[in-house]
Each structure stands twice: as structure tokens, then as C-alpha cells.
Design a protein around this motif. Structure first.
Motif, short mmCIF file in Angstrom:
data_model
loop_
_atom_site.label_atom_id
_atom_site.label_comp_id
_atom_site.label_asym_id
_atom_site.label_seq_id
_atom_site.Cartn_x
_atom_site.Cartn_y
_atom_site.Cartn_z
N PRO A 147 0.53 -1.29 0.04
CA PRO A 147 -0.06 -0.17 0.01
C PRO A 147 0.78 1.34 0.12
CG PRO A 147 0.47 -1.25 2.28
CD PRO A 147 0.54 -1.26 0.84
N LYS A 148 1.92 1.84 0.39
CA LYS A 148 3.14 2.31 0.23
C LYS A 148 2.90 3.51 -0.80
CE LYS A 148 6.22 2.91 3.79
NZ LYS A 148 7.49 2.22 4.77
N SER A 170 -5.25 0.48 4.80
CA SER A 170 -4.64 1.01 5.86
C SER A 170 -5.44 1.15 6.97
CB SER A 170 -3.72 2.41 5.23
OG SER A 170 -4.71 3.38 4.64
N GLU A 171 -6.10 1.69 6.65
CA GLU A 171 -7.22 2.50 7.68
C GLU A 171 -8.12 0.41 8.44
OE1 GLU A 171 -7.63 5.03 9.43
OE2 GLU A 171 -6.15 5.85 8.92
N HIS A 172 -7.78 0.09 7.77
CA HIS A 172 -7.97 -1.56 8.50
C HIS A 172 -9.56 -1.68 7.74
CE1 HIS A 172 -4.33 -2.17 9.87
NE2 HIS A 172 -4.31 -1.40 9.71
N MET A 196 0.09 5.76 -0.77
CA MET A 196 0.11 6.63 0.86
C MET A 196 1.67 7.76 0.01
SD MET A 196 -2.72 5.49 1.88
CE MET A 196 -2.62 5.96 3.41
N CYS A 231 -5.61 1.22 -1.03
CA CYS A 231 -4.71 1.51 -0.12
C CYS A 231 -5.10 2.07 1.10
CB CYS A 231 -3.25 2.40 -0.57
SG CYS A 231 -1.80 1.36 -2.01
N LYS A 232 -5.87 3.19 0.64
CA LYS A 232 -6.26 4.13 2.51
C LYS A 232 -7.16 3.22 2.31
CE LYS A 232 -6.37 8.79 -0.21
NZ LYS A 232 -7.15 9.72 -0.59
N THR A 276 -11.43 7.86 3.68
CA THR A 276 -10.51 6.87 3.45
C THR A 276 -11.52 5.36 3.13
OG1 THR A 276 -10.93 6.11 5.96
CG2 THR A 276 -9.11 7.07 5.91
#
Length: 318
Positions: free
Chosen positions: A13-14, A208-210, A17, A204-205, A279
Motif C-alpha cells: 500500500p505504501k 491502511s485504515e483496516h 500513500m 491503499c487508503k 478512506t
């Protein structure tokens, strides 16, 4: 490729972001404007004027796309909200408020031997109407799901990122329309590249926030089944409307395929505007991606069967 982008966003995911030195999100934002610019360049005003004659069929298609579709999904809102699926419902409603597809609707109508010129007209008009109607529909429910809805900011962004490029593109049609048609395959690859970039950065967002951790495999399977049911419900109802209005076979085919399809292109690019800096975009896009995959499979099978039925009487007579 959509599946690959989702997997890439999950495991890597990096890059989606990172803001410096190059932001994929900003590339996608610029790409959205170019998608609509090139769409406008390919849109012939003369063809749109010529398509106005069959107004009754056009009204049925547009009312199905922008009124009947959202009302069906709206009816299920209490059920989904009572079970804690507000974000998924918002995604389904976002799908329901979107315009029809352009290319695949025309292709399916062509395969099934329907009214191709009417399909081109309806798909084009649907895209233009969607620029205004989709944000109005979705804006009614964004605030409760995301915690706020700045209508002024969103409509300003829509004007400069979507509507203005379309208008500029239409004004350039007489000069560059033939060139755009010549290179439409390359432009299609550009569109697809931007769509995949939006999907990657959106997921990705969300990862990253699960945000997907609250959903079980069974619930996601239920969502997929619901998208199948939605397609067939609209398809059957549109077929009934066509018979009630006494449309010809060619016009009925056009209404069926234009009225039941939803645009992944418009969905992904509009999500950048309507859910900017949010997100939840990955979750909101999930129903659309499932519906898009299913509508292509189901519509292609139905279109080929319709074509065979039209060929069989000819074969019998020969």
C-alpha cells in the motif's frame, strides 16, 4: 487487472500513500480531467441532435437509470442500516445513481441487433446527466456516512474537473473528433490506466485504515449475490416497461442494455470528487466493481442469445 490492483494495494500500500516526489493520487486527479476532455472531443453534437427523435424511449432509459435504480436501492436502506452496513449501502446507492456505460452498452446492443444509434445517444446523454444528478443523489446521504458534505466544494470541483473538460472537448469535436476516433483504442488504454490508479490508491487508503476487517467472507458473498439480484431485477423491470410502451424489438433491446448498465469509468472518477480525502472510497467502490463484472458477463450472454434468436427464423426460412 482490477483484482490485481486490489491485491497490490493489500500487500504493497505504501506507493499509493506517498505524496512526494510524485503522488499517484494527484496523477489520478489530473487523469480524470483528461478522461472527460477526450470524452467530449469524441462526442458529436450533430449525432446527439439526430437522436432526439425517439424521445419516448430516451425518457424510459434515463428515468430507469437515474430514478428507478436509486429508488430500488433506497427501499433496502432500513434493512442494511439496521444490520450495520451503512458504508456498503452507500456504495450500492452510489452505484445506483451512476450513469449508464457508453462503450459496453453500445457493444451489447450491437451484438443483440438493437437500435445502435439510439444506444449511442442514450449512453452519451446519460453521461452528461450523471455529472449533475449523481452528486445530487449521493449528496443526500454522504453526510451521515462520512461525517460531512461540503456541497459547494464538491460542485466546484465537479465543474472544473468534469463538466468544464467535457464542454471544452465538445467545442473541439469539429477539429479533433476524427483524430480522437482514430486513436480511440489508445485513449481507452489511458482511461483504463487512470481507473486502475484510482482503484489502487483508494484501496491503499481503505486497507491502511483496516476498513475491510469488519466484513466476513459470507457478507461479501452476500453483497455479490445482491448485485446479481439487482441486475436481474432492473433488467426484468425494464423489459416490462418496454412492452408496456409497445417498443419495437430493436428499441426494446436498446432500453434493456442501456437501462440496466452502470459505468465503472464514471464511478471511479466521480468517487475521486465525491469522496475526496476519505478512506471509505475502497468500500464504496466495491459494489460497483462487483456489479460491473457481473453485468459484462450476464449482458454478453443475453445479447448473444438474442442475436441467435434473430438468426434462427432466417435459417429456418432458408
Amino acid at each position: 487487472m482490477i483484482g490485481t490492483m486490489i491485491l497490490l494495494a493489500y500487500f504493497l500500500p505504501k506507493p499509493g500513500m506517498v505524496k512526494e516526489p510524485v503522488s499517484l493520487e494527484e496523477i489520478a486527479n489530473i487523469g480524470v480531467s483528461f478522461i472527460f476532455l477526450f470524452y467530449g472531443v469524441r462526442l458529436s453534437v450533430e449525432k446527439l441532435k439526430a437522436g432526439l427523435a425517439n424521445w419516448k424511449m430516451h425518457i424510459v432509459v434515463q428515468l430507469t437509470t437515474f430514478l428507478f435504480f436509486p429508488l430500488i436501492v433506497l427501499a433496502f436502506r432500513p434493512l442494511l442500516l439496521s444490520n450495520g452496513f451503512e458504508l456498503l449501502w452507500l456504495g450500492v446507492f452510489f452505484l445506483a445513481a451512476l450513469p449508464s456505460t457508453v462503450s459496453s452498452s453500445v457493444v451489447m446492443v450491437s451484438i443483440a441487433r438493437g437500435n445502435i444509434s439510439a444506444a449511442i445517444f442514450n449512453a452519451s446523454i446519460s453521461s452528461l446527466i450523471g455529472v449533475v444528478v449523481t452528486p445530487l443523489w449521493v449528496g443526500l446521504f454522504i453526510a451521515s456516512a462520512t461525517g460531512g458534505f461540503d456541497a459547494t466544494d464538491i460542485f466546484i470541483k465537479l465543474i472544473f474537473q468534469v463538466l468544464l473538460p467535457v464542454i471544452i472537448g465538445i467545442s473541439l469535436n469539429s477539429r479533433f473528433g476524427a483524430v480522437a476516433e482514430k486513436y480511440k483504442k489508445q485513449l481507452k488504454y489511458f482511461d483504463q490506466g487512470i481507473i486502475l490508479t484510482i482503484i489502487y490508491t483508494s484501496f491503499c487508503k481503505s486497507f491502511s485504515e483496516h476498513l475491510f476487517e469488519g466484513f466476513t467472507g459470507l457478507e461479501l458473498a452476500g453483497l455479490a449475490a445482491g448485485m446479481m439480484g439487482l441486475f436481474f431485477a432492473v433488467f426484468l423491470c425494464v423489459g416490462l416497461f418496454s412492452r408496456l410502451f409497445g417498443f419495437s424489438d430493436e428499441d426494446r433491446i436498446t432500453v434493456l442494455f442501456c437501462g440496466s448498465k452502470k459505468s465503472l469509468v464514471h464511478g471511479t472518477v466521480m468517487s475521486k470528487v465525491l469522496f475526496q480525502h476519505s478512506t471509505i472510497t475502497g468500500i464504496v467502490l466495491l459494489p460497483l466493481m462487483l456489479y460491473h463484472a457481473f453485468q459484462l458477463i450476464a449482458a454478453s450472454i443475453i445479447a448473444q442469445r438474442m442475436a441467435r434468436r434473430k438468426e434462427s427464423p432466417i435459417a429456418d426460412q432458408s
